[in-house]
Design a protein around this motif. Structure first.
Motif, mmCIF file in Angstrom:
data_model
loop_
_atom_site.group_PDB
_atom_site.id
_atom_site.type_symbol
_atom_site.label_atom_id
_atom_site.label_comp_id
_atom_site.label_asym_id
_atom_site.label_seq_id
_atom_site.Cartn_x
_atom_site.Cartn_y
_atom_site.Cartn_z
ATOM 1 N N GLY A 32 53.830 51.962 27.878
ATOM 2 C CA GLY A 32 53.337 50.891 29.372
ATOM 3 C C GLY A 32 54.032 50.819 30.314
ATOM 4 O O GLY A 32 53.541 50.677 31.493
ATOM 5 N N LEU A 33 54.867 50.020 29.742
ATOM 6 C CA LEU A 33 55.457 49.231 30.450
ATOM 7 C C LEU A 33 57.265 48.903 30.226
ATOM 8 O O LEU A 33 57.447 49.642 29.556
ATOM 9 C CB LEU A 33 55.457 47.940 30.201
ATOM 10 N N ASN A 34 58.094 48.553 31.122
ATOM 11 C CA ASN A 34 58.895 49.041 31.241
ATOM 12 C C ASN A 34 60.327 47.716 31.511
ATOM 13 O O ASN A 34 59.294 46.949 31.954
ATOM 14 C CB ASN A 34 59.144 49.909 32.605
ATOM 15 N N ALA A 35 60.858 47.617 30.657
ATOM 16 C CA ALA A 35 62.072 46.539 30.890
ATOM 17 C C ALA A 35 61.823 45.996 33.042
ATOM 18 O O ALA A 35 62.167 47.306 33.748
ATOM 19 C CB ALA A 35 63.009 46.804 30.689
ATOM 20 N N GLY A 36 61.385 44.716 33.564
ATOM 21 C CA GLY A 36 61.667 44.684 35.221
ATOM 22 C C GLY A 36 60.573 44.368 35.785
ATOM 23 O O GLY A 36 60.111 44.375 36.409
ATOM 24 N N ASP A 37 59.346 45.038 34.500
ATOM 25 C CA ASP A 37 58.105 45.206 35.139
ATOM 26 C C ASP A 37 57.754 43.596 35.030
ATOM 27 O O ASP A 37 57.855 42.789 34.369
ATOM 28 C CB ASP A 37 56.876 45.570 34.360
ATOM 29 N N ARG A 38 56.804 43.046 35.923
ATOM 30 C CA ARG A 38 56.272 41.757 36.482
ATOM 31 C C ARG A 38 54.783 41.719 35.994
ATOM 32 O O ARG A 38 54.116 42.257 36.445
ATOM 33 C CB ARG A 38 56.399 41.332 38.140
ATOM 34 N N VAL A 39 54.523 41.093 34.805
ATOM 35 C CA VAL A 39 53.400 41.362 34.105
ATOM 36 C C VAL A 39 52.373 39.721 34.569
ATOM 37 O O VAL A 39 53.090 38.194 34.480
ATOM 38 C CB VAL A 39 53.405 41.170 32.812
ATOM 39 N N ILE A 40 51.369 39.844 35.295
ATOM 40 C CA ILE A 40 50.775 38.055 35.506
ATOM 41 C C ILE A 40 50.303 38.174 33.734
ATOM 42 O O ILE A 40 49.606 38.234 33.104
ATOM 43 C CB ILE A 40 49.329 38.747 35.864
ATOM 44 N N VAL A 41 50.599 36.588 34.202
ATOM 45 C CA VAL A 41 49.800 36.069 32.286
ATOM 46 C C VAL A 41 48.848 34.660 32.607
ATOM 47 O O VAL A 41 48.611 33.813 31.979
ATOM 48 C CB VAL A 41 51.927 35.506 31.721
ATOM 49 N N GLY A 42 48.877 33.917 33.749
ATOM 50 C CA GLY A 42 48.216 33.351 35.003
ATOM 51 C C GLY A 42 47.427 33.026 35.864
ATOM 52 O O GLY A 42 48.220 34.046 36.960
ATOM 53 N N GLY A 43 46.317 32.870 35.927
ATOM 54 C CA GLY A 43 45.552 32.992 37.528
ATOM 55 C C GLY A 43 44.595 34.692 37.137
ATOM 56 O O GLY A 43 44.300 34.799 37.903
ATOM 57 N N LEU A 44 44.377 35.243 36.199
ATOM 58 C CA LEU A 44 44.131 36.594 35.896
ATOM 59 C C LEU A 44 42.907 36.138 36.256
ATOM 60 O O LEU A 44 41.601 37.520 36.728
ATOM 61 C CB LEU A 44 44.368 36.991 34.850
ATOM 62 N N SER A 45 42.088 35.207 36.275
ATOM 63 C CA SER A 45 40.941 34.839 36.393
ATOM 64 C C SER A 45 40.361 35.134 37.886
ATOM 65 O O SER A 45 39.001 35.707 38.493
ATOM 66 C CB SER A 45 39.731 34.098 35.862
#
Length: 389
Positions: A353-366
């Motif tokens: 589902g993900l690839n190298a280089g993807d920017r994943v949101i880890v903070g501020g999701l709410s």
């Protein structure tokens, strides 16, 4: 003043005034609307993102286990008699060969002396029988005695040889009994209390009492059950299972991590539980490990592997699906369904589902919804992977 102007001039002046008022009013209305629009549209929320990279990691599987001694012994008397000495204190650390108990040796010394005397007598009879056999052989050669007399002399010599062998065995047994009266430690370790003390009479045999027990505490086994899937996965990855790293922490204190190695897997799978018994061996580096303790054992894959990892907090749940939000090139949050792998050091391995280089949101999701613009900021770097291998 208008009354002094001509009628056409008055009409032109009024028209100009109306036009100016209209333009002013329109300008005021448009400015107010623009200000209201700008004030009612908040800026895109700021989110913390981490950019995925392929990392070399070692996968681990956790199991519950118990500590067992590498070596242990129950001390029982091999000869009967009265206990004369107890040469240790309860709970003392003893070394292999150290004297523990002394059973009255005098009866065994007497038995040894008797056996040695019987051996001497048997050896004397053997010497005489051999001498008589040689005489009989010479007389038979000279045809001075019959064959039957020679056979009788030879038989006597053979009986004397058997008597010497029997006496030697009796002497050896008496010597062993005297040695058994001095009971020493068969292994190094921590000894229990003395179950019987000085003055007690003990008997040898199947019903002999346990005098004490010793448990080796320099190294211990951790015994645990490995599920079939993990067993197959790890064993196929290496020719020598003993190269698999193993870590141990105590259930009551996880502050110390003990590093060991896999000792062996059992030779069969338990059909009732679908698991196979495994043993790992650990050095008791601080003396805190004790037989019977409950422990958590982590079995590591024999080789490092490439993986994409995201923090657990970045993963959301949509009914029975797992997803993360990624930021695309236009700084827009996008919904991305993912396939999760095993947990790893407080994070999660992504299997799809993900690839190298993807920017994943880890903070501020709410504050974020899919397909809405965001302002991405790089998240603080995680701990070094090398330190976690």
């Amino acid at each position: 003043m208008l009354s002094l102007l001509s009628k056409p001039a008055r009409q032109l002046t009024v028209a100009f005034a109306i036009t100016a008022a209209t333009v002013t009013g329109l300008t005021f209305y448009q400015g107010g609307a623009r200000a209201q629009t700008e004030a009612g549209t908040p800026p895109p929320p700021t989110v913390m993102v981490t950019q995925l990279e392929q990392q070399q990691i070692r996968t681990w599987a956790s199991f519950s286990g118990r500590l067992a001694p590498v070596a242990s012994a129950q001390i029982k008397p091999l000869v009967g008699g009265t206990i004369q000495q107890v040469n240790f204190h309860d709970g003392q650390q003893v070394e292999r060969g150290q004297a523990l108990f002394l059973i009255d040796p005098r009866p065994h010394q007497a038995a040894l002396a008797r056996a040695e005397a019987q051996l001497t007598a048997a050896q004397s009879r053997l010497a005489l029988a051999r001498h008589e056999l040689e005489r009989a052989r010479q007389l038979l050669t000279d045809k001075l005695i019959s064959q039957s007399l020679f056979d009788a002399a030879r038989n006597e010599a053979q009986i004397a040889e058997a008597a010497v062998a029997e006496a030697q065995a009796s002497s050896l047994q008496a010597e062993l009994n005297l040695e058994y009266a001095h009971i020493s430690a068969p292994v190094s370790g921590r000894i229990s209390r003395a179950e019987l003390t000085v003055g007690n009479v003990v008997e040898a045999g199947p019903n002999a009492p346990i005098l004490a027990s010793i448990v080796a505490n320099d190294r211990l086994y951790a015994e645990f059950d490995v599920d079939e899937q993990t067993f197959i996965h790890f064993v196929r990855a290496t020719e020598d299972p003993q190269t698999m790293p193993v870590e141990l922490t105590l259930a009551s204190d996880k502050s110390v991590i003990y590093e060991g190695k896999l000792h062996a897997f059992d030779n069969r799978l338990n059909t009732e539980t679908g698991t196979i018994r495994a043993r790992a061996i650990f050095e008791n580096i601080d003396g805190a490990l004790t037989t019977g303790m409950f422990a958590e054992v982590r079995l590591g894959a024999p080789q490092l592997s490439q993986a994409l990892i995201v923090p657990e907090r970045a993963i959301g749940t949509n009914q029975n699906k797992k997803f993360v939000l990624v930021v695309d090139a236009d700084n827009t949050a996008r919904y991305r369904e993912v396939n999760l792998g095993k947990q790893w050091r407080g994070q999660r391995i992504i299997d799809g589902g993900l690839n190298a280089g993807d920017r994943v949101i880890v903070g501020g999701l709410s504050h974020v919804r899919p397909d809405t613009p965001v302002t991405p900021q790089p998240a603080a770097p995680a701990n070094s992977v090398a330190a976690s291998l």
